[in-house]
Design an enzyme around this catalytic site. Structure first.
Site, PDB file in Angstrom:
ATOM      1  N   HIS A 282       0.823  -1.197   0.000  1.00 40.99           N
ATOM      2  CA  HIS A 282       0.000   0.000   0.000  1.00 40.99           C
ATOM      3  C   HIS A 282       0.859   1.251   0.000  1.00 40.99           C
ATOM      4  O   HIS A 282       2.011   1.254   0.432  1.00 40.99           O
ATOM      5  CB  HIS A 282      -0.981   0.008   1.182  1.00 40.99           C
ATOM      6  CG  HIS A 282      -0.376   0.325   2.514  1.00 40.99           C
ATOM      7  ND1 HIS A 282      -0.112   1.611   2.929  1.00 40.99           N
ATOM      8  CD2 HIS A 282       0.007  -0.485   3.545  1.00 40.99           C
ATOM      9  CE1 HIS A 282       0.397   1.578   4.153  1.00 40.99           C
ATOM     10  NE2 HIS A 282       0.489   0.328   4.546  1.00 40.99           N
ATOM     11  N   CYS A 283       0.284   2.319  -0.524  1.00 44.61           N
ATOM     12  CA  CYS A 283       0.840   3.657  -0.391  1.00 44.61           C
ATOM     13  C   CYS A 283      -0.190   4.456   0.389  1.00 44.61           C
ATOM     14  O   CYS A 283      -0.726   3.958   1.384  1.00 44.61           O
ATOM     15  CB  CYS A 283       1.167   4.254  -1.766  1.00 44.61           C
ATOM     16  SG  CYS A 283      -0.144   4.112  -2.996  1.00 44.61           S
ATOM     17  N   LYS A 284      -0.525   5.650  -0.037  1.00 45.09           N
ATOM     18  CA  LYS A 284      -1.522   6.430   0.691  1.00 45.09           C
ATOM     19  C   LYS A 284      -2.927   6.057   0.242  1.00 45.09           C
ATOM     20  O   LYS A 284      -3.803   5.766   1.063  1.00 45.09           O
ATOM     21  CB  LYS A 284      -1.276   7.925   0.492  1.00 45.09           C
ATOM     22  CG  LYS A 284      -2.145   8.806   1.373  1.00 45.09           C
ATOM     23  CD  LYS A 284      -1.733  10.271   1.263  1.00 45.09           C
ATOM     24  CE  LYS A 284      -2.576  11.145   2.189  1.00 45.09           C
ATOM     25  NZ  LYS A 284      -2.174  12.575   2.094  1.00 45.09           N
TER      26      LYS A 284
END
Length: 203
Positions: A111-113
């Site tokens: 995941h990122c943001k």
């Protein structure tokens, strides 16, 4: 893009997945940044690892969740700025990809943001390792990124060189057959070879 809501049989509550959650492969998941209300759902995945693709420190509540569930954090600080646009760092993506393809880290969440652009680039590079046709790789990226897909991300995925990855896998051999995770065959061989330990910037 999947958004799953399940009933928790133990307490009658609702299990809420993180934003933009979906399965990439058997044992590989992607999403936006998990929030505390998503922790019960993540517990059902029996995660061993998380790949976090942002430079910001990991939230304290999330770190406590990882510690309580013996989940290892791999942080690769990729900037997500659009003004001015920040190019994807090839070496950093390559390092993240090495962690991702190592089945010893599975089940794993990327995941990122928001789980769209940086996450989409990493998944796109994984698809190239799996020998997906380029049109399908780019289509998957655009589907998950939605209307805010970025041409520079498509260019990055298209030009990403996976040969260097294959050269770096000294003790682990991976072979992918078929298009979807149901058809994937993964061969994993461990030898008595000293290999570099992936760098985890756990905050």
């Amino acid at each position: 893009m999947c958004l799953i809501m399940e009933t928790d049989g133990n307490n009658g509550g609702v299990l809420a997945p993180p934003s933009n959650f979906s399965m990439v492969e058997d044992g590989i998941y992607r999403s936006g940044l998990p929030q505390p209300e998503n922790f019960s759902f993540l517990e059902t995945l029996n995660l061993r690892s998380i790949i976090y693709l942002c430079p910001e420190p990991y939230p304290e509540e999330n770190l406590k969740f990882l510690e309580a569930n013996n989940i290892k954090l791999f942080q690769f600080g990729i900037e997500g700025k659009t003004d001015p646009p920040t190019p994807m760092p090839k070496d950093t993506v390559l390092d993240a990809l090495k962690v991702l393809v190592d089945v010893r880290n599975h089940p794993i969440l990327i995941h990122c943001k928001r789980g769209k652009h940086r996450t989409g680039c990493l998944v796109g590079c994984l698809r190239k390792v799996q020998s997906w046709c380029l049109s399908s790789v780019l289509e998957e990226y655009q589907k998950n990124a939605g209307i805010k897909w970025r041409q520079r991300d498509l260019n990055f995925i298209e030009t990403f060189d996976i040969v260097s990855l294959r050269q770096c896998l000294l003790s682990i051999m991976y072979r992918y057959h078929g298009y979807g995770f149901k058809r994937r065959r993964l061969l994993h061989e461990e030898e008595n070879v000293q290999t570099p330990t992936p760098q985890a910037a756990k905050v």
